[in-house]
Design an enzyme around this catalytic site. Structure first.
Site, PDB file in Angstrom:
ATOM      1  N   PHE A 282     -34.661  42.358-128.540  1.00 20.57           N
ATOM      2  CA  PHE A 282     -35.744  41.750-129.320  1.00 20.57           C
ATOM      3  C   PHE A 282     -35.348  41.717-130.800  1.00 20.57           C
ATOM      4  CE2 PHE A 282     -39.897  41.539-131.386  1.00 20.57           C
ATOM      5  CZ  PHE A 282     -40.445  40.468-130.698  1.00 20.57           C
TER       6      PHE A 282
ATOM      7  N   ASP B 147     -36.174  51.414-126.524  1.00 19.69           N
ATOM      8  CA  ASP B 147     -37.421  50.703-126.816  1.00 19.69           C
ATOM      9  C   ASP B 147     -38.099  50.413-125.467  1.00 19.69           C
ATOM     10  OD1 ASP B 147     -39.410  48.818-127.358  1.00 19.69           O
ATOM     11  OD2 ASP B 147     -38.238  47.751-128.869  1.00 19.69           O
TER      12      ASP B 147
ATOM     13  N   ARG C 129     -42.121  32.309-119.749  1.00 14.24           N
ATOM     14  CA  ARG C 129     -42.237  33.721-119.386  1.00 14.24           C
ATOM     15  C   ARG C 129     -43.568  33.992-118.689  1.00 14.24           C
ATOM     16  NH1 ARG C 129     -41.675  38.358-123.845  1.00 14.24           N
ATOM     17  NH2 ARG C 129     -43.649  37.437-124.441  1.00 14.24           N
TER      18      ARG C 129
ATOM     19  N   TYR D 176     -49.804  47.313-127.328  1.00 14.95           N
ATOM     20  CA  TYR D 176     -50.655  46.138-127.055  1.00 14.95           C
ATOM     21  C   TYR D 176     -50.228  45.313-125.854  1.00 14.95           C
ATOM     22  CZ  TYR D 176     -47.112  44.170-130.281  1.00 14.95           C
ATOM     23  OH  TYR D 176     -45.948  43.836-130.907  1.00 14.95           O
TER      24      TYR D 176
HETATM   25  C1  LIG Z   1     -38.791  44.848-127.287  1.00 15.55           C
HETATM   26  C2  LIG Z   1     -39.791  44.714-128.385  1.00 15.55           C
HETATM   27  N1  LIG Z   1     -39.764  45.563-129.417  1.00 15.55           N
HETATM   28  C3  LIG Z   1     -40.664  45.459-130.421  1.00 15.55           C
HETATM   29  C4  LIG Z   1     -41.635  44.489-130.401  1.00 15.55           C
HETATM   30  C5  LIG Z   1     -42.642  44.285-131.498  1.00 15.55           C
HETATM   31  O1  LIG Z   1     -42.702  45.279-132.390  1.00 15.55           O
HETATM   32  P1  LIG Z   1     -43.924  45.322-133.432  1.00 15.55           P
HETATM   33  O2  LIG Z   1     -45.118  45.816-132.677  1.00 15.55           O
HETATM   34  O3  LIG Z   1     -43.432  46.224-134.483  1.00 15.55           O
HETATM   35  O4  LIG Z   1     -44.193  43.945-133.901  1.00 15.55           O
HETATM   36  C6  LIG Z   1     -41.703  43.601-129.337  1.00 15.55           C
HETATM   37  C7  LIG Z   1     -42.762  42.549-129.325  1.00 15.55           C
HETATM   38  O5  LIG Z   1     -42.880  41.736-128.485  1.00 15.55           O
HETATM   39  C8  LIG Z   1     -40.754  43.711-128.314  1.00 15.55           C
HETATM   40  O6  LIG Z   1     -40.776  42.856-127.299  1.00 15.55           O
END
Ligand SMILES: Cc1ncc(COP(=O)(O)O)c(C=O)c1O
Length: 418
Positions: A129, A200, A377, A225
């Site tokens: 990401f 992550d 998706r 979320y």
């Molecule tokens: C793998 C991944 N990491 C991080 C995030 C988003 O991070 P943040 O909540 O800091 O915007 C996403 C959002 O879709 C994601 O898919």
């Protein structure tokens, strides 16, 4: 397979009752819980209680009387149960991006202070990401490291053995393809090569069983979320293996991560354990909403918990894959077919019209999303998605493709958020 078969699968679904926990809008098939989870029924009343009674009536007292101050730990301890972590090892806080900055920075400090301080590489995947790569890139620049990305998961282990990797930073389930990494094997490979493993869990927490401790991960972050149903912009979470938690202070040395925040002393002394990964004041209203979301996942514990959710998720994606292959031949599948490599989403691709096809589906009440340049998706949240939804979604997809309605101008105008 036909619609009746799907209805029969729903009739014997042990998790079917879980759907009642959600305020699902009528006439929508929601296949985007991997982007924003559905509103739990309990959330509106709980948020109203926090706003009207705890804030409105009791005002500042609520930090103590309603235990607002403990929310990061309280929600974190609930969340820990979903990702194979122990009590007091995980806190809900900040965003995934910010938490990644904290843990990556701590990991780099550990390497610099360790036996192999000459290691200079943060290793990740090119299609991780973007926020993960942006954070790693800027931190690498600031700290004198280098972000190296590989193109395919098969290249990870050969790159690790070159001996210069300080940190392996991966997302367990790829946001674009839905491919699931083997956390245990890759963490082991990282450790064998003398590197730390940062994970992550944005697309895995609440979607499939995660075993942070069993798989010996070093650090993890994740998102509130998506599959945790915490609401738009919900706080994220951060976990640090207890063997590392006290060793380094993370760089965002805010007062909530201080050993004694209310002593108001000028010097920073990090709190023991995971609390030092907090920074500023917790967003109480959003924390309350996140707690309701986490509770929806925990409610499945008596029915088999994450293992039961995983079985249903695999069955849903299996049916979707099968029906797409049978009925939507002009779409290519980019999600792995083998269940051990698949998260809880299915991604399709098409050289022409991917964005417009998603828009035409949304107009029909089937909510998936589009990821540039050409990916459709579909996320399957086993708590509320039914097999009959899968059938109906593929029926709509089939009709959108057959009719060519996606070519209409209105489906080809891009919004700011896709
Ligand atoms: C793998 C991944 N990491 C991080 C995030 C988003 O991070 P943040 O909540 O800091 O915007 C996403 C959002 O879709 C994601 O898919």
């Amino acid at each position: 397979m036909n619609r009746t078969d799907c209805q029969a699968l729903d009739a014997k679904d042990p998790l079917a009752a879980m759907r009642e926990q959600f305020a699902l809008p009528p006439n929508k098939i929601y296949l985007d819980g991997n982007s924003l989870g559905v509103l739990p029924r309990a959330t509106a009343a709980r948020v109203a209680e926090v706003v009207q009674r705890e804030w409105g009536e009791h005002l500042i007292e609520s930090w103590n009387t309603a235990h607002w101050i403990d929310l990061p730990q309280r929600v974190g301890n609930k969340l820990a149960r979903l990702v194979g972590a122990g009590p007091n090892e995980l806190v809900a806080a900040d965003s995934t991006s910010v938490n990644l900055f904290k843990v990556l920075s701590a990991a780099l400090s550990m390497v610099q202070a360790g036996d192999n301080p000459q290691r200079r590489v943060i290793l990740s995947e090119r299609d991780n990401f973007p926020t993960d790569l942006y954070i790693a890139e800027s931190l690498a620049r600031e700290r004198g490291f280098e972000l190296v990305t590989i193109d395919t998961p098969e290249q990870i282990e050969p790159r690790l053995v070159q001996g210069d990797v300080a940190v392996l930073m991966l997302t367990q389930v790829n946001y674009r393809t839905g491919r699931l990494h083997d956390m245990s094997a890759l963490t082991q490979a990282a450790h064998a090569a003398g590197a730390l493993a940062v994970w992550d869990l944005a697309h895995s927490a609440g979607a499939l069983p995660v075993h942070l401790k069993r798989d010996d991960a070093d650090f993890a972050v994740g998102c509130g979320y998506k599959y945790l149903n915490g609401g738009p912009g919900a706080p994220a979470f951060v976990w640090v293996h207890p063997r590392h938690a006290d060793r380094f202070a993370q760089p965002l040395a805010g007062w909530m991560g201080h050993a004694a925040p209310f002593a108001f002393t000028p010097g920073y002394a990090p709190a023991p354990g995971i609390a030092r990964y907090l920074c500023g004041t917790p967003p109480v209203i959003q924390m309350a909403a996140l707690e309701c979301g986490v509770d929806t996942v925990l409610a499945a514990e008596p029915l088999g918990g994450m293992d039961a959710l995983r079985s249903k998720s695999l069955a849903l994606t299996e049916v979707f894959l099968r029906l797409v292959r049978e009925r939507c031949a002009s779409l290519d599948v980019i999600t792995p077919h083998e269940s051990q490599h698949r998260g809880s989403q299915v991604s399709l691709t098409r050289a022409e019209g991917a964005y417009a096809i998603v828009q035409a589906l949304i107009a029909r009440g089937v909510i998936g999303d589009f990821r540039a340049p050409d990916v459709l998706r579909f996320g399957f949240t086993p708590l509320y998605t039914r097999f009959v939804d899968v059938w109906d979604a593929v029926e709509h997809l089939h009709q959108v493709l057959e009719s060519g309605e996606w070519k209409e101008d209105r489906f080809n105008k891009r919004g700011a958020v896709t």
